[in-house]
Write a protein that holds these residues in place. Structure first.
Motif, PDB file in Angstrom:
ATOM      1  N   GLY A 270       0.814  -1.210   0.000  1.00 39.62           N
ATOM      2  CA  GLY A 270       0.000   0.000   0.000  1.00 39.62           C
ATOM      3  C   GLY A 270       0.844   1.255   0.000  1.00 39.62           C
ATOM      4  O   GLY A 270       0.514   2.239  -0.671  1.00 39.62           O
ATOM      5  N   GLY A 271       1.969   1.224   0.732  1.00 41.86           N
ATOM      6  CA  GLY A 271       2.843   2.390   0.808  1.00 41.86           C
ATOM      7  C   GLY A 271       3.472   2.757  -0.519  1.00 41.86           C
ATOM      8  O   GLY A 271       3.673   3.938  -0.809  1.00 41.86           O
ATOM      9  N   ILE A 272       3.781   1.743  -1.334  1.00 41.58           N
ATOM     10  CA  ILE A 272       4.426   2.014  -2.624  1.00 41.58           C
ATOM     11  C   ILE A 272       3.439   1.959  -3.784  1.00 41.58           C
ATOM     12  O   ILE A 272       3.856   1.998  -4.945  1.00 41.58           O
ATOM     13  CB  ILE A 272       5.584   1.022  -2.892  1.00 41.58           C
ATOM     14  CG1 ILE A 272       5.051  -0.396  -3.085  1.00 41.58           C
ATOM     15  CG2 ILE A 272       6.617   1.074  -1.781  1.00 41.58           C
ATOM     16  CD1 ILE A 272       6.078  -1.359  -3.669  1.00 41.58           C
ATOM     17  N   SER A 273       2.145   1.866  -3.489  1.00 45.71           N
ATOM     18  CA  SER A 273       1.156   1.640  -4.553  1.00 45.71           C
ATOM     19  C   SER A 273       1.172   2.741  -5.613  1.00 45.71           C
ATOM     20  O   SER A 273       1.045   2.455  -6.809  1.00 45.71           O
ATOM     21  CB  SER A 273      -0.242   1.493  -3.951  1.00 45.71           C
ATOM     22  OG  SER A 273      -0.601   2.658  -3.230  1.00 45.71           O
ATOM     23  N   TYR A 274       1.326   3.995  -5.179  1.00 49.38           N
ATOM     24  CA  TYR A 274       1.304   5.096  -6.149  1.00 49.38           C
ATOM     25  C   TYR A 274       2.517   5.040  -7.072  1.00 49.38           C
ATOM     26  O   TYR A 274       2.385   5.121  -8.302  1.00 49.38           O
ATOM     27  CB  TYR A 274       1.235   6.432  -5.428  1.00 49.38           C
ATOM     28  CG  TYR A 274       1.234   7.630  -6.356  1.00 49.38           C
ATOM     29  CD1 TYR A 274       0.331   7.723  -7.407  1.00 49.38           C
ATOM     30  CD2 TYR A 274       2.143   8.681  -6.183  1.00 49.38           C
ATOM     31  CE1 TYR A 274       0.324   8.821  -8.263  1.00 49.38           C
ATOM     32  CE2 TYR A 274       2.137   9.778  -7.022  1.00 49.38           C
ATOM     33  CZ  TYR A 274       1.234   9.845  -8.062  1.00 49.38           C
ATOM     34  OH  TYR A 274       1.230  10.928  -8.911  1.00 49.38           O
ATOM     35  N   THR A 275       3.707   4.884  -6.512  1.00 47.57           N
ATOM     36  CA  THR A 275       4.904   4.826  -7.351  1.00 47.57           C
ATOM     37  C   THR A 275       4.920   3.552  -8.197  1.00 47.57           C
ATOM     38  O   THR A 275       5.396   3.566  -9.334  1.00 47.57           O
ATOM     39  CB  THR A 275       6.175   4.914  -6.501  1.00 47.57           C
ATOM     40  OG1 THR A 275       6.121   3.952  -5.437  1.00 47.57           O
ATOM     41  CG2 THR A 275       6.333   6.305  -5.899  1.00 47.57           C
ATOM     42  N   LEU A 276       4.369   2.467  -7.669  1.00 42.58           N
ATOM     43  CA  LEU A 276       4.276   1.235  -8.464  1.00 42.58           C
ATOM     44  C   LEU A 276       3.377   1.455  -9.673  1.00 42.58           C
ATOM     45  O   LEU A 276       3.700   1.036 -10.792  1.00 42.58           O
ATOM     46  CB  LEU A 276       3.730   0.097  -7.594  1.00 42.58           C
ATOM     47  CG  LEU A 276       3.603  -1.271  -8.271  1.00 42.58           C
ATOM     48  CD1 LEU A 276       4.974  -1.810  -8.668  1.00 42.58           C
ATOM     49  CD2 LEU A 276       2.887  -2.261  -7.347  1.00 42.58           C
ATOM     50  N   TYR A 277       2.273   2.126  -9.450  1.00 43.52           N
ATOM     51  CA  TYR A 277       1.356   2.420 -10.551  1.00 43.52           C
ATOM     52  C   TYR A 277       2.031   3.309 -11.597  1.00 43.52           C
ATOM     53  O   TYR A 277       1.875   3.101 -12.805  1.00 43.52           O
ATOM     54  CB  TYR A 277       0.106   3.100 -10.001  1.00 43.52           C
ATOM     55  CG  TYR A 277      -0.972   3.322 -11.030  1.00 43.52           C
ATOM     56  CD1 TYR A 277      -1.829   2.281 -11.401  1.00 43.52           C
ATOM     57  CD2 TYR A 277      -1.115   4.551 -11.649  1.00 43.52           C
ATOM     58  CE1 TYR A 277      -2.815   2.480 -12.358  1.00 43.52           C
ATOM     59  CE2 TYR A 277      -2.101   4.749 -12.616  1.00 43.52           C
ATOM     60  CZ  TYR A 277      -2.946   3.715 -12.957  1.00 43.52           C
ATOM     61  OH  TYR A 277      -3.912   3.910 -13.912  1.00 43.52           O
ATOM     62  N   ARG A 318      10.845   5.853  -1.312  1.00 44.41           N
ATOM     63  CA  ARG A 318      11.750   6.205  -0.199  1.00 44.41           C
ATOM     64  C   ARG A 318      12.619   7.416  -0.511  1.00 44.41           C
ATOM     65  O   ARG A 318      12.934   8.206   0.388  1.00 44.41           O
ATOM     66  CB  ARG A 318      12.622   4.995   0.148  1.00 44.41           C
ATOM     67  CG  ARG A 318      11.831   3.830   0.746  1.00 44.41           C
ATOM     68  CD  ARG A 318      12.717   2.656   1.077  1.00 44.41           C
ATOM     69  NE  ARG A 318      11.959   1.567   1.706  1.00 44.41           N
ATOM     70  CZ  ARG A 318      12.467   0.377   2.005  1.00 44.41           C
ATOM     71  NH1 ARG A 318      13.748   0.116   1.732  1.00 44.41           N
ATOM     72  NH2 ARG A 318      11.703  -0.544   2.576  1.00 44.41           N
ATOM     73  N   LEU A 319      13.012   7.576  -1.767  1.00 46.31           N
ATOM     74  CA  LEU A 319      13.961   8.629  -2.110  1.00 46.31           C
ATOM     75  C   LEU A 319      13.310   9.899  -2.646  1.00 46.31           C
ATOM     76  O   LEU A 319      13.921  10.973  -2.587  1.00 46.31           O
ATOM     77  CB  LEU A 319      14.964   8.098  -3.147  1.00 46.31           C
ATOM     78  CG  LEU A 319      15.803   6.889  -2.721  1.00 46.31           C
ATOM     79  CD1 LEU A 319      16.696   6.439  -3.863  1.00 46.31           C
ATOM     80  CD2 LEU A 319      16.624   7.203  -1.482  1.00 46.31           C
ATOM     81  N   VAL A 320      12.083   9.787  -3.160  1.00 45.47           N
ATOM     82  CA  VAL A 320      11.436  10.949  -3.764  1.00 45.47           C
ATOM     83  C   VAL A 320      10.079  11.230  -3.125  1.00 45.47           C
ATOM     84  O   VAL A 320       9.862  12.301  -2.539  1.00 45.47           O
ATOM     85  CB  VAL A 320      11.270  10.774  -5.287  1.00 45.47           C
ATOM     86  CG1 VAL A 320      10.553  11.982  -5.885  1.00 45.47           C
ATOM     87  CG2 VAL A 320      12.616  10.562  -5.957  1.00 45.47           C
ATOM     88  N   ALA A 324       9.952  14.248  -0.395  1.00 43.46           N
ATOM     89  CA  ALA A 324       9.430  15.456  -1.050  1.00 43.46           C
ATOM     90  C   ALA A 324       8.112  15.879  -0.430  1.00 43.46           C
ATOM     91  O   ALA A 324       7.884  17.070  -0.176  1.00 43.46           O
ATOM     92  CB  ALA A 324       9.259  15.212  -2.550  1.00 43.46           C
ATOM     93  N   MET A 325       7.247  14.917  -0.165  1.00 43.35           N
ATOM     94  CA  MET A 325       5.964  15.230   0.439  1.00 43.35           C
ATOM     95  C   MET A 325       6.146  15.842   1.827  1.00 43.35           C
ATOM     96  O   MET A 325       5.535  16.866   2.159  1.00 43.35           O
ATOM     97  CB  MET A 325       5.110  13.960   0.538  1.00 43.35           C
ATOM     98  CG  MET A 325       3.727  14.162   1.110  1.00 43.35           C
ATOM     99  SD  MET A 325       2.670  12.692   0.873  1.00 43.35           S
ATOM    100  CE  MET A 325       3.654  11.427   1.688  1.00 43.35           C
ATOM    101  N   GLU A 326       7.030  15.249   2.625  1.00 39.99           N
ATOM    102  CA  GLU A 326       7.262  15.766   3.969  1.00 39.99           C
ATOM    103  C   GLU A 326       7.882  17.155   3.932  1.00 39.99           C
ATOM    104  O   GLU A 326       7.504  18.042   4.710  1.00 39.99           O
ATOM    105  CB  GLU A 326       8.154  14.790   4.747  1.00 39.99           C
ATOM    106  CG  GLU A 326       7.456  13.469   5.071  1.00 39.99           C
ATOM    107  CD  GLU A 326       8.393  12.466   5.715  1.00 39.99           C
ATOM    108  OE1 GLU A 326       9.627  12.737   5.760  1.00 39.99           O
ATOM    109  OE2 GLU A 326       7.918  11.410   6.177  1.00 39.99           O
ATOM    110  N   TRP A 327       8.822  17.376   3.022  1.00 42.69           N
ATOM    111  CA  TRP A 327       9.499  18.683   2.946  1.00 42.69           C
ATOM    112  C   TRP A 327       8.529  19.772   2.493  1.00 42.69           C
ATOM    113  O   TRP A 327       8.485  20.862   3.083  1.00 42.69           O
ATOM    114  CB  TRP A 327      10.681  18.604   1.982  1.00 42.69           C
ATOM    115  CG  TRP A 327      11.436  19.895   1.891  1.00 42.69           C
ATOM    116  CD1 TRP A 327      12.376  20.388   2.755  1.00 42.69           C
ATOM    117  CD2 TRP A 327      11.273  20.889   0.858  1.00 42.69           C
ATOM    118  NE1 TRP A 327      12.816  21.620   2.334  1.00 42.69           N
ATOM    119  CE2 TRP A 327      12.166  21.952   1.181  1.00 42.69           C
ATOM    120  CE3 TRP A 327      10.497  20.979  -0.284  1.00 42.69           C
ATOM    121  CZ2 TRP A 327      12.281  23.089   0.372  1.00 42.69           C
ATOM    122  CZ3 TRP A 327      10.601  22.111  -1.082  1.00 42.69           C
ATOM    123  CH2 TRP A 327      11.485  23.147  -0.751  1.00 42.69           C
TER     124      TRP A 327
END
Length: 342
Positions: A270-277, A318-320, A324-327
């Motif tokens: 679920g955590g990587i679902s967006y980047t996986l898509y 993890r890297l983007v 990026a969202m937190e920053w």
């Protein structure tokens, strides 16, 4: 984490998002690849059902966006939240996909530069451009849904959401009826109002209301029935079945029957679902093609491409995506706090 708590339920929702992303990937790597290119390493079972993971995504978005707006202070808070969630990861995925496509990719994947640049907007289809990755078409629909919901928030009409949903469903059914009769809605109106997809977003909103306003369940259940009717009137019969299955999944979720999804594996997916898509389709097609034409059996090429997609998605997350969202959100909070102090 206490069972039945709101946070536990969100983990279940993230798990559903991850399962939907994997289902879409399985469809693309088996059925869609076979239709567009053709497996050279042998035949594979069709996983055509996986493409309907997109409709489950739309229900999840309806649920999450209404929940987010109910907790949002200002319109700009919502804009920053959505921008930080979507665009940095999208642009990074675009860069990876373009690098693969323009070096070792297939000829049909390479866009004219004008189309490639328009992909940066995430609404390239509406602007008349081709998509760099075939999965991107749903992102435009999500953006147009966010824009509509932001409008209702700014107008202070979220409390009238049932009336808004009623208008959506009426227009969606009308658009489908006119289409069958050979008449067409104006393109811009149809796309901006996402009439062919809005019943699924509406269902997500209604299930959120069922979860948070159980005393009002009769009205929301009636609206769910109307949403299913709108799908049945305006779309192909199979889409009504898809909508019913999605409703059954969400009914189980709201009732707390999906707690078995609170596992670390599902939380990870679920955590990587967006980047996986974002990163799986075009890059995966290149990998499958190159492997199969090097003599690798189709099933092994698909498994290797899935592994590659998961690896890239995890790295992007993890890297983007996450940093990026937190920053961006932290910077916005600091700026907002300074403006209030001034």
């Amino acid at each position: 984490m206490k069972e039945g708590s709101p946070s536990a339920r969100v983990v279940e929702l993230d798990a559903l998002r991850g399962i939907a992303a994997v289902a879409v990937m399985a469809y693309h790597y088996t059925t869609r690849y076979a239709e567009q290119i053709g497996h050279a390493g042998g035949s594979l079972p069709s996983m055509a059902f996986g493409k309907y993971g997109v409709q489950l995504f739309f229900l999840i978005s309806g649920f999450v966006i209404f929940m987010t707006l109910e907790r949002t202070r200002t319109a700009m808070d919502f804009v920053v939240s959505r921008f930080s969630r979507l665009f940095p990861a999208y642009w990074a995925a675009m860069a990876i996909t373009a690098a693969v496509v323009y070096t070792v990719g297939l000829h049909g994947q390479r866009l004219h530069m004008d189309d490639l640049l328009l992909n940066v907007t995430m609404v390239q289809d509406f602007l008349g451009a081709e998509e760099l990755d075939g999965s991107y078409w749903t992102l435009e629909i999500e953006l147009f849904f966010y824009a509509q919901m932001l409008l209702w928030f700014v107008l202070g009409w979220l409390g009238r959401i049932r009336w808004i949903i009623g208008g959506w469903l009426l227009l969606a059914a009308l658009e489908g009826l006119l289409e069958r009769a050979g008449w067409h809605f104006p393109y811009a109106m149809r796309e901006l109002l996402i009439l062919r997809h809005v019943p699924f977003f509406a269902l997500g909103i209604l299930f959120y209301r069922l979860r948070t306003r159980p005393a009002q369940w009769r009205g929301d259940v009636a609206m769910i029935a109307l949403a299913l009717l709108a799908v049945g009137i305006g779309q192909k019969p199979l889409m009504l079945l898809v909508a019913v299955v999605c409703c059954a999944i969400f009914a189980a979720f709201v009732r707390g029957w999906l707690r078995f999804l609170n596992l670390s594996l599902f939380a990870f997916i679920g955590g990587i679902s967006y980047t996986l898509y974002l990163v799986h389709q075009s890059v995966g097609f290149v990998a499958i093609y190159r492997l199969e034409h090097a003599g690798v059996p189709a099933w092994a090429a698909v498994l290797a491409s899935m592994t590659l997609a998961f690896t890239l998605a995890t790295a992007l997350h993890r890297l983007v995506e996450k940093p990026a969202m937190e920053w961006i959100r932290a910077e916005w909070r600091m700026r907002h706090a300074r403006a209030q102090e001034a």
